[in-house]
Motif scaffolding. Structure first.
Motif, PDB file in Angstrom:
ATOM      1  N   VAL A  58       0.840  -1.201   0.000  1.00  0.00           N
ATOM      2  CA  VAL A  58       0.000   0.000   0.000  1.00  0.00           C
ATOM      3  C   VAL A  58       0.876   1.251   0.000  1.00  0.00           C
ATOM      4  O   VAL A  58       0.619   2.206  -0.741  1.00  0.00           O
ATOM      5  CB  VAL A  58      -0.948   0.013   1.215  1.00  0.00           C
ATOM      6  N   VAL A  59       1.915   1.252   0.821  1.00  0.00           N
ATOM      7  CA  VAL A  59       2.828   2.397   0.855  1.00  0.00           C
ATOM      8  C   VAL A  59       3.438   2.624  -0.522  1.00  0.00           C
ATOM      9  O   VAL A  59       3.576   3.770  -0.974  1.00  0.00           O
ATOM     10  CB  VAL A  59       3.924   2.194   1.917  1.00  0.00           C
ATOM     11  N   ARG A  60       3.818   1.558  -1.199  1.00  0.00           N
ATOM     12  CA  ARG A  60       4.384   1.691  -2.546  1.00  0.00           C
ATOM     13  C   ARG A  60       3.385   2.372  -3.486  1.00  0.00           C
ATOM     14  O   ARG A  60       3.760   3.264  -4.260  1.00  0.00           O
ATOM     15  CB  ARG A  60       4.737   0.319  -3.104  1.00  0.00           C
ATOM     16  N   GLU A  61       2.128   1.942  -3.438  1.00  0.00           N
ATOM     17  CA  GLU A  61       1.097   2.538  -4.281  1.00  0.00           C
ATOM     18  C   GLU A  61       0.945   4.024  -3.985  1.00  0.00           C
ATOM     19  O   GLU A  61       0.885   4.859  -4.901  1.00  0.00           O
ATOM     20  CB  GLU A  61      -0.243   1.840  -4.052  1.00  0.00           C
ATOM     21  N   LEU A  62       0.871   4.361  -2.699  1.00  0.00           N
ATOM     22  CA  LEU A  62       0.666   5.748  -2.309  1.00  0.00           C
ATOM     23  C   LEU A  62       1.882   6.596  -2.666  1.00  0.00           C
ATOM     24  O   LEU A  62       1.738   7.735  -3.130  1.00  0.00           O
ATOM     25  CB  LEU A  62       0.383   5.830  -0.808  1.00  0.00           C
ATOM     26  N   ALA A  63       3.080   6.047  -2.443  1.00  0.00           N
ATOM     27  CA  ALA A  63       4.300   6.785  -2.776  1.00  0.00           C
ATOM     28  C   ALA A  63       4.364   7.064  -4.271  1.00  0.00           C
ATOM     29  O   ALA A  63       4.768   8.158  -4.691  1.00  0.00           O
ATOM     30  CB  ALA A  63       5.522   5.998  -2.314  1.00  0.00           C
ATOM     31  N   ASP A  64       3.951   6.093  -5.067  1.00  0.00           N
ATOM     32  CA  ASP A  64       3.963   6.281  -6.522  1.00  0.00           C
ATOM     33  C   ASP A  64       3.029   7.424  -6.917  1.00  0.00           C
ATOM     34  O   ASP A  64       3.378   8.257  -7.764  1.00  0.00           O
ATOM     35  CB  ASP A  64       3.554   4.983  -7.211  1.00  0.00           C
ATOM     36  N   ARG A  65       1.860   7.473  -6.299  1.00  0.00           N
ATOM     37  CA  ARG A  65       0.910   8.550  -6.593  1.00  0.00           C
ATOM     38  C   ARG A  65       1.486   9.915  -6.219  1.00  0.00           C
ATOM     39  O   ARG A  65       1.216  10.919  -6.871  1.00  0.00           O
ATOM     40  CB  ARG A  65      -0.398   8.336  -5.829  1.00  0.00           C
ATOM     41  N   LEU A  66       2.272   9.924  -5.131  1.00  0.00           N
ATOM     42  CA  LEU A  66       2.817  11.181  -4.634  1.00  0.00           C
ATOM     43  C   LEU A  66       4.161  11.530  -5.264  1.00  0.00           C
ATOM     44  O   LEU A  66       4.746  12.573  -4.940  1.00  0.00           O
ATOM     45  CB  LEU A  66       2.969  11.102  -3.106  1.00  0.00           C
ATOM     46  N   GLY A  67       4.671  10.675  -6.127  1.00  0.00           N
ATOM     47  CA  GLY A  67       5.957  10.944  -6.762  1.00  0.00           C
ATOM     48  C   GLY A  67       7.146  10.720  -5.854  1.00  0.00           C
ATOM     49  O   GLY A  67       8.203  11.340  -6.038  1.00  0.00           O
ATOM     50  N   ILE A  68       6.992   9.832  -4.878  1.00  0.00           N
ATOM     51  CA  ILE A  68       8.084   9.507  -3.954  1.00  0.00           C
ATOM     52  C   ILE A  68       8.689   8.177  -4.373  1.00  0.00           C
ATOM     53  O   ILE A  68       7.983   7.168  -4.474  1.00  0.00           O
ATOM     54  CB  ILE A  68       7.576   9.413  -2.497  1.00  0.00           C
ATOM     55  N   ALA A  69       9.979   8.147  -4.622  1.00  0.00           N
ATOM     56  CA  ALA A  69      10.645   6.915  -5.057  1.00  0.00           C
ATOM     57  C   ALA A  69      10.698   5.907  -3.914  1.00  0.00           C
ATOM     58  O   ALA A  69      10.809   6.284  -2.741  1.00  0.00           O
ATOM     59  CB  ALA A  69      12.062   7.239  -5.537  1.00  0.00           C
ATOM     60  N   VAL A  70      10.614   4.625  -4.257  1.00  0.00           N
ATOM     61  CA  VAL A  70      10.795   3.538  -3.293  1.00  0.00           C
ATOM     62  C   VAL A  70      11.883   2.621  -3.824  1.00  0.00           C
ATOM     63  O   VAL A  70      11.819   2.149  -4.962  1.00  0.00           O
ATOM     64  CB  VAL A  70       9.489   2.742  -3.066  1.00  0.00           C
ATOM     65  N   VAL A  71      12.894   2.381  -2.993  1.00  0.00           N
ATOM     66  CA  VAL A  71      14.067   1.604  -3.390  1.00  0.00           C
ATOM     67  C   VAL A  71      14.221   0.418  -2.447  1.00  0.00           C
ATOM     68  O   VAL A  71      14.054   0.557  -1.229  1.00  0.00           O
ATOM     69  CB  VAL A  71      15.341   2.478  -3.339  1.00  0.00           C
ATOM     70  N   GLU A  72      14.539  -0.750  -3.003  1.00  0.00           N
ATOM     71  CA  GLU A  72      14.850  -1.927  -2.195  1.00  0.00           C
ATOM     72  C   GLU A  72      16.361  -2.138  -2.175  1.00  0.00           C
ATOM     73  O   GLU A  72      16.994  -2.218  -3.224  1.00  0.00           O
ATOM     74  CB  GLU A  72      14.188  -3.183  -2.772  1.00  0.00           C
ATOM     75  N   ARG A  73      16.921  -2.215  -0.991  1.00  0.00           N
ATOM     76  CA  ARG A  73      18.348  -2.542  -0.870  1.00  0.00           C
ATOM     77  C   ARG A  73      18.666  -2.856   0.575  1.00  0.00           C
ATOM     78  O   ARG A  73      17.881  -2.575   1.490  1.00  0.00           O
ATOM     79  CB  ARG A  73      19.221  -1.390  -1.363  1.00  0.00           C
ATOM     80  N   ASP A  74      19.842  -3.448   0.797  1.00  0.00           N
ATOM     81  CA  ASP A  74      20.294  -3.709   2.161  1.00  0.00           C
ATOM     82  C   ASP A  74      20.527  -2.385   2.874  1.00  0.00           C
ATOM     83  O   ASP A  74      20.998  -1.405   2.279  1.00  0.00           O
ATOM     84  CB  ASP A  74      21.588  -4.526   2.154  1.00  0.00           C
ATOM     85  N   LEU A  75      20.212  -2.387   4.156  1.00  0.00           N
ATOM     86  CA  LEU A  75      20.285  -1.154   4.933  1.00  0.00           C
ATOM     87  C   LEU A  75      20.905  -1.473   6.287  1.00  0.00           C
ATOM     88  O   LEU A  75      20.344  -2.236   7.085  1.00  0.00           O
ATOM     89  CB  LEU A  75      18.867  -0.600   5.109  1.00  0.00           C
ATOM     90  N   HIS A  76      22.074  -0.923   6.549  1.00  0.00           N
ATOM     91  CA  HIS A  76      22.719  -1.124   7.844  1.00  0.00           C
ATOM     92  C   HIS A  76      22.038  -0.227   8.877  1.00  0.00           C
ATOM     93  O   HIS A  76      21.652   0.909   8.559  1.00  0.00           O
ATOM     94  CB  HIS A  76      24.210  -0.788   7.750  1.00  0.00           C
ATOM     95  N   PRO A  77      21.883  -0.697  10.112  1.00  0.00           N
ATOM     96  CA  PRO A  77      21.201   0.133  11.110  1.00  0.00           C
ATOM     97  C   PRO A  77      21.859   1.480  11.361  1.00  0.00           C
ATOM     98  O   PRO A  77      21.166   2.468  11.629  1.00  0.00           O
ATOM     99  CB  PRO A  77      21.193  -0.743  12.370  1.00  0.00           C
ATOM    100  N   ASP A  78      23.190   1.556  11.271  1.00  0.00           N
ATOM    101  CA  ASP A  78      23.848   2.853  11.468  1.00  0.00           C
ATOM    102  C   ASP A  78      23.441   3.833  10.373  1.00  0.00           C
ATOM    103  O   ASP A  78      23.255   5.028  10.630  1.00  0.00           O
ATOM    104  CB  ASP A  78      25.367   2.688  11.471  1.00  0.00           C
ATOM    105  N   GLU A  79      23.285   3.331   9.144  1.00  0.00           N
ATOM    106  CA  GLU A  79      22.842   4.180   8.044  1.00  0.00           C
ATOM    107  C   GLU A  79      21.389   4.593   8.243  1.00  0.00           C
ATOM    108  O   GLU A  79      21.016   5.745   8.009  1.00  0.00           O
ATOM    109  CB  GLU A  79      22.994   3.434   6.720  1.00  0.00           C
ATOM    110  N   ALA A  80      20.565   3.650   8.697  1.00  0.00           N
ATOM    111  CA  ALA A  80      19.144   3.954   8.913  1.00  0.00           C
ATOM    112  C   ALA A  80      18.969   5.082   9.917  1.00  0.00           C
ATOM    113  O   ALA A  80      18.101   5.950   9.763  1.00  0.00           O
ATOM    114  CB  ALA A  80      18.409   2.707   9.391  1.00  0.00           C
TER     115      ALA A  80
END
Length: 314
Positions: free
Chosen positions: A223-245
């Motif tokens: 659902v977030v992906r759908e809403l982000a697409d409507r709002l023009g917000i990119a969604v990216v899948e990748r590994d995420l280290h907690p320090d980076e988060a």
């Protein structure tokens, strides 16, 4: 029949009469396939997607519930209608679908029919737990408990075997009162919070979420992906280290019950300015419009009403 009802292996019974046998494999071994859904305005949200995921989980564990996906949807709709009629006009409900393999033969009495147990029940959404968090935000801690490895069971299996969630949340709360756990994989990358998907927003990248093959295929994250697409917000899948988060502009949690919550503290540190951010606000408003409900407003209103109705209220 007075009071809430439950669908229990083909029968409609009072909620107080529904009881899992002590020898059921779901009780003995935690072998329970499940889906958690909710309603908006009395209508079940994304029922088809949840039931599709339920049947994929049943396929993985090799259990035939003896019902079709259409049966599950029709039973769920009837159950919601019957139990919503017992509450206030603006109420919404949680809906649980549970399937176990049935009796665990070693402990079951002789001649016990070995057939799956199928249960659907509703419950009051726990608005009191999260109503204020749309304004104040969540806190996440990173415990030592890791996600169950994929060679134990595949990520796409949604089941009730969640001792690691329980232990992770206990450790998180010890490290910071009120915090819930953000769980890492065995390589140290961020996967999810207990019972919620995690997204981190970076201004130069958009919303970042862990790779789809490493986490449960989430209905709320879709659902977030759908809403982000409507709002023009990119969604990216990748590994995420907690320090980076922890350096992200915003951290969000997506789940069936609360839909979307902001995280304002991560690993004991304030996220950005410590307040819900603009991306959270835009996405929540888009979710409101999607379901025709002021999600945060409903949660606060019903939580307040229930508090006033409680027996020990002044």
């Amino acid at each position: 029949m007075s009071g809430p009802v439950v669908y229990w292996n083909g029968d409609w019974v009072r909620q107080s009469a529904a009881a899992v046998p002590l020898y059921d494999a779901g009780f003995v071994m935690g072998a329970t396939v499940t889906e958690q859904l909710r309603t908006f305005g009395g209508e079940i949200f994304r029922a088809e997607e949840h039931i599709r995921r339920l049947f994929r989980s049943l396929e993985i564990v090799g259990v035939d519930p003896g019902l079709t996906s259409t049966d599950f949807e029709e039973i769920g709709q009837q159950l919601v209608r019957r139990n919503l009629a017992l509450g206030e006009p603006d109420d919404d409900l949680g809906l649980a679908m549970l399937v176990t393999p049935g009796p665990y033969a070693t402990l079951a009495p002789p001649d016990t029919p070995l057939r799956p147990l199928v249960c659907l029940h509703t419950y009051p959404l726990p608005f009191h737990i999260f109503a204020g968090k749309y304004r104040t935000g969540e806190s996440l801690a990173v415990p030592s408990v890791r996600q169950v490895a994929t060679d134990c069971w595949p990520r796409e299996l949604k089941c009730r075997s969640r001792m690691h969630y329980f232990l992770a949340d206990r450790e998180a709360a010890r490290s910071e009162p009120g915090a819930r756990a953000a769980i890492l994989d065995h390589d140290g990358f961020l996967l999810e919070a207990t019972t919620a998907s995690i997204l981190v927003y970076f201004a130069d990248e958009g919303l970042v979420t862990p790779p789809g093959d490493k986490v449960l295929p989430g209905i709320s994250i879709s659902v977030v992906r759908e809403l982000a697409d409507r709002l023009g917000i990119a969604v990216v899948e990748r590994d995420l280290h907690p320090d980076e988060a922890g350096q992200g502009e915003e951290i969000l949690l997506a789940s069936t019950t609360s839909c979307l919550l902001p995280v304002v503290r991560f690993k004991g540190e304030v996220v950005a300015n410590g307040r819900p951010g603009a991306i959270f606000g835009r996405l929540l408003q888009a979710w409101n419009e999607l379901v025709g409900v002021d999600i945060a407003g409903q949660a606060e209103e019903i939580a307040l009403r229930r508090a006033r109705q409680a027996p020990d209220s002044p």
